[in-house]
Every structure is written in structure tokens, then in C-alpha cells.
Scaffold this active site. Structure first.
Site, PDB file in Angstrom:
ATOM      1  N   CYS A 129       0.819  -1.209   0.000  1.00 59.16           N
ATOM      2  CA  CYS A 129       0.000   0.000   0.000  1.00 59.16           C
ATOM      3  C   CYS A 129       0.855   1.262   0.000  1.00 59.16           C
ATOM      4  O   CYS A 129       0.925   1.989   0.994  1.00 59.16           O
ATOM      5  CB  CYS A 129      -0.937  -0.026   1.196  1.00 59.16           C
ATOM      6  SG  CYS A 129      -1.966  -1.492   1.171  1.00 59.16           S
ATOM      7  N   TYR A 158      21.947  -6.353  -3.691  1.00 60.05           N
ATOM      8  CA  TYR A 158      21.022  -5.355  -3.130  1.00 60.05           C
ATOM      9  C   TYR A 158      19.565  -5.691  -3.462  1.00 60.05           C
ATOM     10  O   TYR A 158      18.727  -4.801  -3.625  1.00 60.05           O
ATOM     11  CB  TYR A 158      21.402  -3.935  -3.592  1.00 60.05           C
ATOM     12  CG  TYR A 158      22.856  -3.630  -3.305  1.00 60.05           C
ATOM     13  CD1 TYR A 158      23.278  -3.425  -2.001  1.00 60.05           C
ATOM     14  CD2 TYR A 158      23.818  -3.637  -4.316  1.00 60.05           C
ATOM     15  CE1 TYR A 158      24.622  -3.198  -1.712  1.00 60.05           C
ATOM     16  CE2 TYR A 158      25.159  -3.415  -4.044  1.00 60.05           C
ATOM     17  CZ  TYR A 158      25.556  -3.197  -2.744  1.00 60.05           C
ATOM     18  OH  TYR A 158      26.868  -2.980  -2.468  1.00 60.05           O
TER      19      TYR A 158
HETATM   20  C1  LIG Z   1      28.644  -0.952  -0.324  1.00 60.80           C
HETATM   21  C2  LIG Z   1      30.099  -0.938  -0.192  1.00 60.80           C
HETATM   22  C3  LIG Z   1      30.902  -1.672  -1.064  1.00 60.80           C
HETATM   23  C4  LIG Z   1      30.358  -2.433  -2.251  1.00 60.80           C
HETATM   24  O1  LIG Z   1      29.905  -1.590  -3.256  1.00 60.80           O
HETATM   25  P1  LIG Z   1      29.512  -2.181  -4.698  1.00 60.80           P
HETATM   26  O2  LIG Z   1      29.043  -1.008  -5.449  1.00 60.80           O
HETATM   27  O3  LIG Z   1      28.450  -3.190  -4.490  1.00 60.80           O
HETATM   28  O4  LIG Z   1      30.741  -2.788  -5.284  1.00 60.80           O
HETATM   29  C5  LIG Z   1      32.266  -1.683  -0.831  1.00 60.80           C
HETATM   30  N1  LIG Z   1      32.818  -0.994   0.196  1.00 60.80           N
HETATM   31  C6  LIG Z   1      32.066  -0.258   1.044  1.00 60.80           C
HETATM   32  C7  LIG Z   1      32.723   0.472   2.148  1.00 60.80           C
HETATM   33  C8  LIG Z   1      30.689  -0.204   0.885  1.00 60.80           C
HETATM   34  O5  LIG Z   1      29.961   0.537   1.721  1.00 60.80           O
END
Ligand SMILES: *Cc1c(COP(=O)(O)O)cnc(C)c1O
Length: 415
Positions: free
Chosen positions: A344, A372
Site C-alpha cells: 500500500c 542489493y
Molecule cells: C557498499 C560498499 C561496497 C560495495 O559496493 P559495490 O558497489 O556493491 O561494489 C564496498 N565498500 C564499502 C565500504 C561499501 O559501503
């Protein structure tokens, strides 16, 4: 570039050697389905691109923390980038090596720091001065040495969505160059701290090489200044952030990435650490979902599906694009649909203005959701989270059961 894990053969859709309708019959929808081959192909081609260098790939756990996936990567030599104590416990439960773990994040709690020191992780990526003091105090109390690197905010524009850009000076992450040098000087005089590396992570879904090149140049400059001060840096952690092709993006492949950055490090005797998440897992997963209702309106048609923003948040959160494929036969002529969930919220959509030929009961595949996807899911609207499946050639392995009502109310009570 057709690098989707789902493909059709004589009108029938498959993931590896398994037919999508077989998965749907056995496990129902919505279901996250990953291809083992796709995960390992990405991991191995990253490894291959950097084979001439001293390096370590630390998979970013937050992209997909399922134990089976962490275990698969650990078995192939991966380290891990974590952002919480929970993620460290997952790595350990998945038989990952804590000595190959780097710990990022601006809000590490005392408990999390203690746990990470106890397991002697490779490095805390320090994001502020008070964090450095807290880690020193905890390590001293434990009679242990904590390994650190400082997360530098190199102030480069990653040219990505503002919500996933982390390397500009107004972001909450890391410290600027001057502050970094100050922190190294302080750390150098701390008795329970060992300086190991220097770190940055400038954002996610980056599709150009120049932000990485600029960041490395900045970090190498700092390393040289530290050398003059007698401070030795053993590793350079360039973070994650390499993008994938969701719609029309043209991200560099790992080979191009290696060719762009390795020359910058030639004269440095450094180990390079990477923290990729999306680039390893993003392409490796699809979300299978059924059409519940087809609702035709005067101005819009809606395909109402059994997956929603709670299962896949990226479209609602970032207006992210994911291709949607109908894996079932439909005799309906194609029309433009907004593909939406039952939650919703007007913001609950998976795709907008998609040309699709579909009818009730059809199974759709939302592609490129290996990173993700499930990791950002929630129980909003008291919806149980989907089952997770790993396809390995002719086998389907259930790597996380679909939740049930008891999972939803676990820990709750009535007064
Ligand atoms: C989220 C994150 C990643 C991974 O990022 P991607 O875009 O999925 O490769 C690596 N290092 C840190 C510190 C993050 O917060």
C-alpha cells in the site's frame, strides 16, 4: 550485451540447466534464484584480471549476505568487506577467514569493535578520529593489537546516483587528506594500533574509470607523504563500486579496470584490496514473480504481481531499472504496463511503462537482482520474504527457506 543468466530455448526459459517453470512448480513465487556459474564466472574473471598483482578481493557482504553465497566465495579464496558485527558473524558462520576481513562503516559500536579485534580482522577502515581512539582503548583493554587503515574521502565525483555516491567531501564517509595524515600520525604513536593500509570507497554503480584513477592518484600521493614521516603503508584498498549493465550502461570490464589502475601502482610495493559487491553478484540473480491481476485502466495498465517493494527495494528507492521478462507463453497482444506490487504505497513499483505481453498466472523474471535485492528486503506490510535458490547446473539448492508467519512474529508478544 546479453549477459543475463536467464535464457530461452524454443520458447522455454532456463537458468543454467533448470527450466523456470520447474522452479515455480517446486518452490512457488516470489523467489530469488541465483546462478552459481554466474557468481563464479564474475569472481574468477576479477581474479584473472589482477593475477599479476598482489591482491585480495573482499566481497562486500551487504550486497548479498546469504551464507551459501559467502561460503561459495570463501571457498574460492575471497575475503570480505563488512559493515556490521552481524556481517562478521555471517562470514564466520559461512567459514570465511576473519583474517581476510576489512570492516568499513562510520558507526562501529564498541561491541562490534571488540568482536572484530577478537577475530583479528585484516583491518578496520577508520572513518573518524573518535573511532580511532575508541579502537585503541578497546584493543588496549583486551591486550591485543588492532589493525587499521584510514578511509580517505578523495573528493572525486563518482558520477552515479547521489544516494550511492560516497566520495564527495559533503558525504558522511571517510576523512579528507589532511585529516587522514593527522590520524596516521596519532595512530603511529598508539601502542595497541598497527597501521596496515589506506582505504577509500567512492560510491556504487560506477561506470567510468576516471573516478577510480583519480582516487588512486590521491591515495598514492598520501602514501608518499606518509613515507616521509616514516609511516609505512602495506595495502591500498580501493573499495568497491564497479557498475554493471542494467539498462544501457557500459561499465568497464575487469580487464579494462585492471589495465587502468595497475600502472598507477607499479612503483609501489603494495597489496591491492578490492571490495566489490554488485560486480560479483548483481548479474547472478533473478526474482521470479507471478502476475496476480491484470488491471487495465483508461490511462494506465497495471500488472499486479506477487513481489513488491519489500522484496526488491531498488526501483522504489533509487528509481533503478531492472529488465522484466515474461517467462510464460501469453496470447495477449503486448501493451504498456506499470509492473507493481500489492504493497500500500504509490512508490511500490518494480518497473514502469514496460511493453509486455502477459496475463494472469504468468511468471515474470526481474533480472540483475543478485546484489542489493534480498539483502535490502523487509517484512513491510507483514509480507514474508521470498525463498532463495541457487542453481548449480542440474540442481536447485534451497539456500534460504521462504519465511512463514512464525518468522514474522518471532520475539513479539501480546500484553
Ligand atoms: C557498499 C560498499 C561496497 C560495495 O559496493 P559495490 O558497489 O556493491 O561494489 C564496498 N565498500 C564499502 C565500504 C561499501 O559501503
Amino acid at each position: 550485451m546479453n549477459n543475463k543468466i536467464i535464457y530461452s530455448n524454443n520458447g522455454k526459459y532456463f537458468i543454467e540447466n533448470i527450466a523456470v517453470d520447474e522452479i515455480e512448480k517446486k518452490f512457488d513465487t516470489p523467489a530469488y534464484v541465483y546462478s552459481k556459474k554466474s557468481i563464479l564466472d564474475s569472481y574468477r574473471s576479477f581474479e584473472e584480471a589482477f593475477k599479476t598483482s598482489n591482491h585480495l578481493i573482499c566481497f562486500a557482504v551487504k550486497a548479498n549476505p546469504n551464507l551459501a553465497i559467502l561460503n561459495l566465495l570463501a571457498n574460492h579464496g575471497a575475503g570480505f568487506d563488512i559493515v556490521s558485527g552481524g556481517e562478521l558473524q555471517r562470514v564466520i558462520a559461512a567459514k570465511g577467514d576473519p583474517k581476510k576481513v576489512v570492516f568499513s562503516g562510520i558507526g562501529k559500536s564498541s561491541k562490534e569493535i571488540e568482536l572484530a579485534i577478537h577475530h583479528q580482522i585484516l583491518a578496520f577502515n577508520i572513518e573518524s578520529e573518535p573511532e580511532l581512539y575508541r579502537i585503541q582503548a578497546i584493543a588496549q583493554k583486551m591486550g591485543k593489537i588492532a589493525n587499521i587503515s584510514v578511509r580517505v574521502n578523495p573528493n572525486v565525483d563518482a558520477k552515479t546516483h547521489p544516494y550511492i555516491s560516497t566520495g564527495l567531501k559533503d558525504n558522511k564517509f571517510g576523512v579528507d587528506e589532511q585529516k587522514a595524515i593527522e590520524l596516521y600520525k596519532i595512530a603511529n604513536n598508539m601502542d595497541s594500533i598497527a597501521i596496515r593500509g589506506i582505504d577509500c570507497h567512492i560510491g556504487s554503480q560506477i561506470t567510468e574509470l576516471s573516478p577510480f584513477i583519480d582516487s588512486i592518484a590521491k591515495l598514492v600521493g598520501i602514501i608518499d607523504k606518509l613515507k616521509v614521516l616514516g609511516i609505512h603503508i602495506a595495502h591500498l584498498d580501493i573499495g568497491g563500486g564497479i557498475g554493471i549493465n542494467y539498462e544501457n550502461e557500459k561499465p568497464p570490464n575487469f580487464k579494462a579496470y585492471a589495465e587502468a589502475i595497475l600502472p598507477l601502482l607499479e612503483k609501489q610495493n603494495l597489496k591491492i584490496i578490492f571490495e566489490p559487491g554488485r560486480a560479483i553478484l548483481g548479474k547472478a540473480g533473478v526474482l521470479l514473480t507471478k502476475v496476480e491481476y491484470v488491471k487495465k485502466g483508461s490511462t494506465k495498465n497495471f500488472a499486479i504481481i506477487d513481489a513488491a517493494m519489500n522484496d526488491l527495494m531498488r526501483p522504489s528507492l533509487y528509481n533503478a531499472y531492472h529488465d522484466i521478462i515474461n517467462t510464460s507463453q501469453s496470447s495477449e497482444s503486448s501493451a504498456q504496463f506499470d509492473v507493481v506490487g500489492p504493497v500500500c504505497e504509490t512508490g511500490d513499483f518494480i518497473g514502469k511503462d514496460r511493453m509486455l505481453s502477459l496475463e494472469e498466472g504468468n511468471v515474470l523474471a526481474v533480472v540483475d537482482v543478485g546484489a542489493y535485492g534480498m539483502s535490502m528486503s523487509s517484512n513491510y506490510n507483514s509480507r514474508v520474504r521470498p525463498v532463495e535458490l541457487l542453481v548449480d547446473e542440474n540442481k536447485i539448492i534451497e539456500i534460504r527457506k521462504r519465511e512463514n508467519f512464525n518468522d514474522l512474529i518471532r520475539g513479539e508478544s501480546i500484553i
